[in-house]
Design a protein around this motif. Structure first.
Motif, PDB file in Angstrom:
ATOM      1  N   SER A 169       0.739  -0.944   0.173  1.00 28.49           N
ATOM      2  CA  SER A 169      -0.084   0.032  -0.122  1.00 28.49           C
ATOM      3  C   SER A 169       0.402   1.421  -0.143  1.00 28.49           C
ATOM      4  O   SER A 169       0.639   2.003  -0.719  1.00 28.49           O
ATOM      5  CB  SER A 169      -0.910   0.149   1.729  1.00 28.49           C
ATOM      6  OG  SER A 169       0.278  -0.232   2.422  1.00 28.49           O
ATOM      7  N   ARG A 187       2.881   3.681  -5.005  1.00 21.32           N
ATOM      8  CA  ARG A 187       1.158   4.109  -5.554  1.00 21.32           C
ATOM      9  C   ARG A 187       1.416   3.385  -6.722  1.00 21.32           C
ATOM     10  O   ARG A 187       0.356   3.118  -7.755  1.00 21.32           O
ATOM     11  CB  ARG A 187       1.619   5.671  -6.756  1.00 21.32           C
ATOM     12  CG  ARG A 187       0.853   6.050  -7.550  1.00 21.32           C
ATOM     13  CD  ARG A 187      -0.532   6.803  -6.591  1.00 21.32           C
ATOM     14  NE  ARG A 187      -1.818   7.276  -7.271  1.00 21.32           N
ATOM     15  CZ  ARG A 187      -1.800   8.463  -7.764  1.00 21.32           C
ATOM     16  NH1 ARG A 187      -0.906   9.274  -7.606  1.00 21.32           N
ATOM     17  NH2 ARG A 187      -2.446   8.561  -8.908  1.00 21.32           N
ATOM     18  N   TYR A 188       2.554   2.939  -7.767  1.00 18.73           N
ATOM     19  CA  TYR A 188       1.886   1.853  -8.627  1.00 18.73           C
ATOM     20  C   TYR A 188       2.725   0.853  -8.583  1.00 18.73           C
ATOM     21  O   TYR A 188       4.704   0.838  -7.556  1.00 18.73           O
ATOM     22  CB  TYR A 188       2.426   2.705 -10.117  1.00 18.73           C
ATOM     23  CG  TYR A 188       1.000   3.145 -10.453  1.00 18.73           C
ATOM     24  CD1 TYR A 188      -0.205   2.512 -10.660  1.00 18.73           C
ATOM     25  CD2 TYR A 188       1.363   5.074 -10.250  1.00 18.73           C
ATOM     26  CE1 TYR A 188      -0.768   3.510 -11.564  1.00 18.73           C
ATOM     27  CE2 TYR A 188      -0.037   5.542 -10.480  1.00 18.73           C
ATOM     28  CZ  TYR A 188      -1.378   4.495 -10.736  1.00 18.73           C
ATOM     29  OH  TYR A 188      -2.391   5.479 -11.534  1.00 18.73           O
ATOM     30  N   ARG A 192      -2.383  -1.612  -8.733  1.00 19.32           N
ATOM     31  CA  ARG A 192      -1.540  -1.495  -8.395  1.00 19.32           C
ATOM     32  C   ARG A 192      -0.705  -1.224  -9.113  1.00 19.32           C
ATOM     33  O   ARG A 192       0.643  -0.625  -9.214  1.00 19.32           O
ATOM     34  CB  ARG A 192      -0.164  -1.727  -6.746  1.00 19.32           C
ATOM     35  CG  ARG A 192      -1.007  -0.945  -6.101  1.00 19.32           C
ATOM     36  CD  ARG A 192      -0.928   0.565  -5.410  1.00 19.32           C
ATOM     37  NE  ARG A 192      -1.211   0.861  -3.882  1.00 19.32           N
ATOM     38  CZ  ARG A 192      -2.051   0.786  -3.546  1.00 19.32           C
ATOM     39  NH1 ARG A 192      -3.485   0.354  -4.061  1.00 19.32           N
ATOM     40  NH2 ARG A 192      -2.152   1.006  -2.144  1.00 19.32           N
ATOM     41  N   LEU A 226       2.136  11.749 -11.137  1.00 21.83           N
ATOM     42  CA  LEU A 226       2.165  11.110  -9.993  1.00 21.83           C
ATOM     43  C   LEU A 226       2.681  12.117  -9.212  1.00 21.83           C
ATOM     44  O   LEU A 226       3.270  13.324  -9.587  1.00 21.83           O
ATOM     45  CB  LEU A 226       3.871  10.070  -9.795  1.00 21.83           C
ATOM     46  CG  LEU A 226       3.678   8.810 -10.758  1.00 21.83           C
ATOM     47  CD1 LEU A 226       5.375   8.548 -10.702  1.00 21.83           C
ATOM     48  CD2 LEU A 226       3.348   7.855  -9.677  1.00 21.83           C
ATOM     49  N   ASP A 240       5.098   9.904  -3.614  1.00 25.24           N
ATOM     50  CA  ASP A 240       4.660   8.793  -4.100  1.00 25.24           C
ATOM     51  C   ASP A 240       5.931   7.931  -4.880  1.00 25.24           C
ATOM     52  O   ASP A 240       6.932   8.316  -5.327  1.00 25.24           O
ATOM     53  CB  ASP A 240       3.788   8.890  -5.982  1.00 25.24           C
ATOM     54  CG  ASP A 240       2.727  10.204  -5.326  1.00 25.24           C
ATOM     55  OD1 ASP A 240       1.865  10.465  -4.297  1.00 25.24           O
ATOM     56  OD2 ASP A 240       2.591   9.937  -6.485  1.00 25.24           O
ATOM     57  N   GLU A 278      11.385   6.699  -5.736  1.00 21.84           N
ATOM     58  CA  GLU A 278       9.942   7.900  -5.159  1.00 21.84           C
ATOM     59  C   GLU A 278      10.341   9.594  -5.793  1.00 21.84           C
ATOM     60  O   GLU A 278      11.978   9.505  -5.673  1.00 21.84           O
ATOM     61  CB  GLU A 278      10.482   8.632  -3.519  1.00 21.84           C
ATOM     62  CG  GLU A 278       9.656   9.423  -3.004  1.00 21.84           C
ATOM     63  CD  GLU A 278       9.705   9.360  -1.555  1.00 21.84           C
ATOM     64  OE1 GLU A 278      10.167  10.368  -1.155  1.00 21.84           O
ATOM     65  OE2 GLU A 278      10.209   8.807  -0.394  1.00 21.84           O
TER      66      GLU A 278
END
Length: 343
Positions: free
Chosen positions: A263, A266-267, A291, A318, A322, A341
């Motif tokens: 979780s 983001r992807y 995801r 994004l 993220d 990130e």
């Protein structure tokens, strides 16, 4: 030597991705068209819609006769530089990272660089479908070492050129079947030092005893000549068994080391060979489907360009902070994870 203990500690350098682009050839080849071509060339009678039913791939892109690996890489590179607001001379490291190359020698990076008009240190990195992620990691290391200020990492994949369209029988069809999943594409990223975020974690696992399971064995010193060795050969089921056996351990280590849960991403970008294999990956790892960035049904297996194309599709949405997880799977066999990130 005097040491000032009150002096602030040096800022930890980080390298991050600051621009992304991809390139897809215009020519679309459906699985129906591909199967009809195989049937016409070989005379083999194949079950209706066999390719699509077995692979889950409805279509893929194919480079035109006058398009090469470097062509797709250059197009993606120009877009990435434009998005970054950079000129080619702003880059001091150019890495062409691909399973495909234009020629055996020189490095395809030089062909890309000549087209761009830059003067960067240029080199190739190749490691099957992990080439692009390996190229990003190589550029990251050189930036952190102070050997480069800004890097352009590109890939151009034309694996469709290694597909056998006229198998002599069912045995040869099975031997080259993995090639019918291939699609062509290019991708590019700009890397530079960032103050926050960036590439946070990289891990790899290699099982080289399986190097002969699949590949294109022509063009090197073992098979310098001979058309037979220019086609992809491979046992897809054996490669899948290797990935299933060892692939989850790399993901487990990454999560334990970073403390990140699914979780927190983001992807999650995963190399995609077929739809059934992607479904098996989700089953084994527990990665949430929402995801994933699914590309294989419409674009096939784009070799090392797969993750670059996926990243380009979601990059604009994004936000800073993220996180994106890259999961690379490559023949050889190698497995790779990279946590990035957005700065």
């Amino acid at each position: 030597m005097h040491i000032d203990h009150a002096a602030p500690e040096p800022v930890r350098r980080r390298a991050g991705i600051t621009a992304v682009a991809s390139c897809l050839p215009e020519l679309e080849v459906t699985s129906r068209q591909l199967q009809e071509r195989i049937t016409a060339a070989s005379g083999l009678l194949l079950p209706a819609r066999m390719l699509e039913r077995v692979t889950g791939i409805a279509s893929r892109r194919a480079a035109a006769e006058d398009e090469y690996a470097s062509t797709l890489a250059v197009r993606a590179a120009r877009t990435a530089l434009n998005r970054a607001g950079l000129a080619p001379y702003d880059v001091d490291l150019l890495v062409f990272a691909s399973a495909t190359r234009d020629v055996v020698e020189p490095a395809t990076a030089h062909i890309v660089q000549a087209a761009l008009g830059s003067r960067a240190h240029a080199l190739d990195v190749t490691n099957a479908c992990n080439s692009f992620v390996n190229g990003i990691d190589t550029a990251r290391a050189m930036i952190l070492a102070g050997r480069a200020r800004r890097a352009l990492v590109v890939t151009g994949e034309t694996p469709s050129r290694a597909v056998r369209h006229d198998p002599s029988g069912h045995d040869q069809l099975r031997d080259g079947f993995a090639g019918y999943t291939f699609g062509d594409a290019g991708a590019a990223v700009v890397l530079e030092a960032v103050d926050r975020g960036g590439i946070l974690d990289v891990d790899t696992e290699t099982h080289s005893e399986h190097w002969s399971v699949g590949g294109i064995f022509g063009g090197g010193s073992r098979h310098p000549r001979g058309d037979e060795h220019t086609y992809f050969h491979g046992d897809g089921s054996e490669l899948r068994e290797v990935f299933e056996k060892v692939g989850t351990s790399v993901l487990d280590r990454m999560r334990q080391r970073t403390g990140l849960a699914w979780s927190d991403f983001r992807y999650i970008l995963v190399h995609q060979v077929t739809v059934p294999y992607l479904e098996r990956f989700v089953e084994l790892t527990g990665v949430p489907r929402d995801r994933l960035v699914v590309t294989v049904p419409e674009l096939g297996n784009m070799a090392s360009a797969t993750l670059g194309v996926q990243l380009d599709r979601v990059h604009e949405e994004l936000r800073p902070g993220d996180r994106v997880l890259f999961v690379g799977l490559g023949g050889g066999v190698s497995i790779m994870t990279m946590v990035w990130e957005k700065a």
